[in-house]
Each structure stands twice: as C-alpha cells, then as structure tokens.
Write an enzyme that holds these catalytic residues in place. Structure first.
Site, PDB file in Angstrom:
ATOM      1  N   CYS B  37      40.197  42.466  74.170  1.00 35.97           N
ATOM      2  CA  CYS B  37      39.516  41.548  73.254  1.00 35.97           C
ATOM      3  C   CYS B  37      40.496  40.897  72.274  1.00 35.97           C
ATOM      4  O   CYS B  37      40.108  40.020  71.510  1.00 35.97           O
ATOM      5  CB  CYS B  37      38.417  42.284  72.498  1.00 35.97           C
ATOM      6  SG  CYS B  37      38.894  43.895  71.877  1.00 35.97           S
ATOM      7  N   CYS B 107      35.528  49.815  70.067  1.00 38.94           N
ATOM      8  CA  CYS B 107      35.954  49.532  68.690  1.00 38.94           C
ATOM      9  C   CYS B 107      36.144  50.829  67.909  1.00 38.94           C
ATOM     10  O   CYS B 107      37.089  50.965  67.126  1.00 38.94           O
ATOM     11  CB  CYS B 107      34.916  48.677  67.967  1.00 38.94           C
ATOM     12  SG  CYS B 107      34.635  47.084  68.733  1.00 38.94           S
TER      13      CYS B 107
END
Lengths: 202, 138
Positions: B37, B107
């Site tokens: 990402c 994350c």
C-alpha cells in the site's frame, strides 16, 4: 492419457486435436497456454505474433455454427488468451504471475523485503510532499530532485530485474525468485512515490 | 467500508505525532513500511534511563486511516511501560481495540513491527553504549 472430447484419440499438448482438429478445453496456465517454457525472459515479438494468430483461430465468431462444446471451448480459450497475453507481455506482471504460482505473492509479506535506507528516503519524500500540500513552495525543488533520484532507482531496478530473469531462466532457482520478489517490492514502492510526486508537481 | 469511531477519533486527533532526537542514546527508532500500500511508519520511544520506563513515544505515519490510528494507539499504550512490557503488545490487541476489519489487519501488524523495530534499535544502542563504556574503562 488425455483424449479428444470429439474423436476420443489421444491428445498431444496444444489447443487443437491433431486428428480431428477439434478445439479442446484450454489449459488455464498462461505459459502452458502459449506452449512456452516457464521463463521470465520472453521474446515479445514472437509472443505477440502467437497472440494475433490464436486470436484469429479461437475467435468465437468462427465457432457460431459448431457444437455447443466447441463454442464453450472457444469462449473459454479466448478469455484465457486475453488474460495470458495481458499478463505475460509486461515483465512486471509476468514475474508477479510466476511468483504467485510459486507461493511468493507480492504484498503478503511485510517490511522485511524493503531495505531500511529506502524507507528513510520514502519517509523524507513524504515529509516534503506534506510540506508542499501545506503551501511550502520551497519543497518543490526538493521534490523535483527526489523525483529524478527515484526515477533513476526505478531504472536501476529494471536492470536488476532483467539480470535476475536471465539467472532464473538458466537455473530455475528459488533464490532468484526471492530476489525478484524483493526487487518487485522495492519497485512498487518507488512507482507509488513517483506517482504521488507527479500529482503534486503537475 | 466504514471506519470505527475509535479509528476516526485517532485519525482526526492523532496522539503523540512528532519525532524524538534519533541520535539520543535513550531513544529507539523504528521505521517500517508496507510495499503493497506504500505506507511508511516511523515510531520512536524514549526510555527513562533511571527507571527503564518508556516516558515518551512519538510517531509519524504516511498511510491510510487505519495505519495512522494503529500507530497512534500504539504510542498511547507504550507510554508508562517497560521495554519488556512493550514487547507484549500484539497486533491482535490493536485490531480488537480499534475494531479493524480483516482488510486492515496488516495496518496493525505494521504497528507491531514498528514497536519491535524501535525496541530493537534502542537495545542495540544500549548494547553498543555498554561496550563502548567497557572499552573506555580498560
């Protein structure tokens, strides 16, 4: 032994029966589909010629008056043909495809494949981008310099990839695949950054 | 996909954004990233040399809301803990606290990696510092 769905004779590899020429159910593997060795260095002109040739031979319009099986095979083969061509013509997607088949998907792993010095650069560049968004025009110069640097890094990774492709094809060795994955990871990071910088500088 | 209230709270009011002096012997810096990402996360801890307790933690994250919230939460949890206690913080704790959906679990993993990297950096510095001290004595 695999046999032809129509004449029941033994099949060689290939899309068409050597005896009755009936179109067979296509293989789903892209390299097998194009009868290519599982190599990363590919002659694109030859692949493109094959793609055009097969596009004509497999086109569903040619099968509109054929049996239901052959019509279905034509649709399926055309779909694989287009996916295979799109994936294999680009060196990056080609390598990603081979990696995924070897259980080395990109993006499934974490920071370990990204060298720390690159992370520092990425961080600094993001800081400069943020300053520019907050109206600090002096960040523009910094960003333009950074863009040049990252474009050079991109060119260097492409050269690395080319060398690794040759190495992989010569030995088909897992270490080469792991190294290729590391380069692809770095490359993805860099392309994302260049995209962000381009957006801010345009 | 909607963010949970806790993610939004950390995203809108991130705690402990900033940086600490990287060269200080009491500061550990962890820099991690996710190529997929393009996220990059810097997390720093400052350990009180007298007590061994983390008395300051700062972060700066470039990434999505969940990555920012995960690192913001991590810095809150780090403060007041010893280095060894800090190592027990797991990404699953962050997932539960922030109610992260499956697609955002990476994350929280990134935040856990950042904590570990910061502690490793701190310990390496201390190790080096001790050796240097020993050398000076000889």
């Amino acid at each position: 032994m695999i046999t032809c769905w129509q004449c029941k004779k033994e099949l060689e590899k290939g899309l068409f029966c050597p005896s009755c020429n009936a179109l067979q159910s296509p293989p789903t593997d892209y390299f097998t589909f194009f009868s290519l060795p599982r190599h990363l260095s590919i002659n694109i002109e030859a692949l493109q010629a094959k793609f055009y040739d097969l596009s004509r031979k497999l086109h569903p319009d040619k099968y509109s008056r054929k049996s239901e099986t052959e019509r279905a095979n034509s649709t399926a083969a055309t779909a694989v043909l287009n996916d295979a061509w799109r994936t294999l013509k680009n060196p990056i997607t080609r390598a990603e495809y081979l990696l995924a088949q070897s259980g080395l998907e990109i993006g499934e792993q974490r920071s370990k494949d990204v060298p720390p010095e690159l992370l520092d650069e990425v961080f600094e560049l993001n800081m400069a981008l943020e300053e520019l968004r907050h109206g600090d025009q002096s960040a523009k110069v910094e960003l333009a310099t950074a863009r040049e640097k990252f474009q050079a890094m991109l060119a260097a990774s492409d050269a690395d990839l080319e060398n690794l492709f040759v190495k992989h094809d010569a030995e088909s060795c897992p270490p080469a695949l792991a190294a290729i994955r590391a380069v692809l990871n770095r490359r993805r990071y860099i392309t994302n950054l260049i995209r962000d910088v381009d957006k801010e500088l345009s | 996909m909607a963010y949970s209230d806790k993610v939004l709270d950390h995203y809108n009011n991130p705690r402990n954004v900033g940086s600490l002096d990287k060269s200080s012997a009491d500061v550990g810096t962890g820099m991690v990233g996710a190529p997929e990402c393009g996220d990059v996360m810097k997390l720093q801890i400052k350990v009180n040399p007298a007590t061994g307790i983390i008395d300051e933690a700062k972060f700066k994250t470039f990434g999505c809301g969940s990555a920012i919230a995960s690192s913001s939460l991590a810095t809150e949890w780090l403060k007041g803990k010893t280095v060894d206690e800090a190592l027990t913080i797991k990404n699953t704790d962050i997932v539960n606290e922030l109610a992260l959906p499956p697609v955002k679990i990476h994350c929280s993993v990134l935040a856990e990696d950042a904590i570990k990297a910061a502690i490793t950096d701190y310990k390496t510095k201390k190790g080096v510092a001790v050796e240097a001290g020993a050398l000076a004595v000889h």
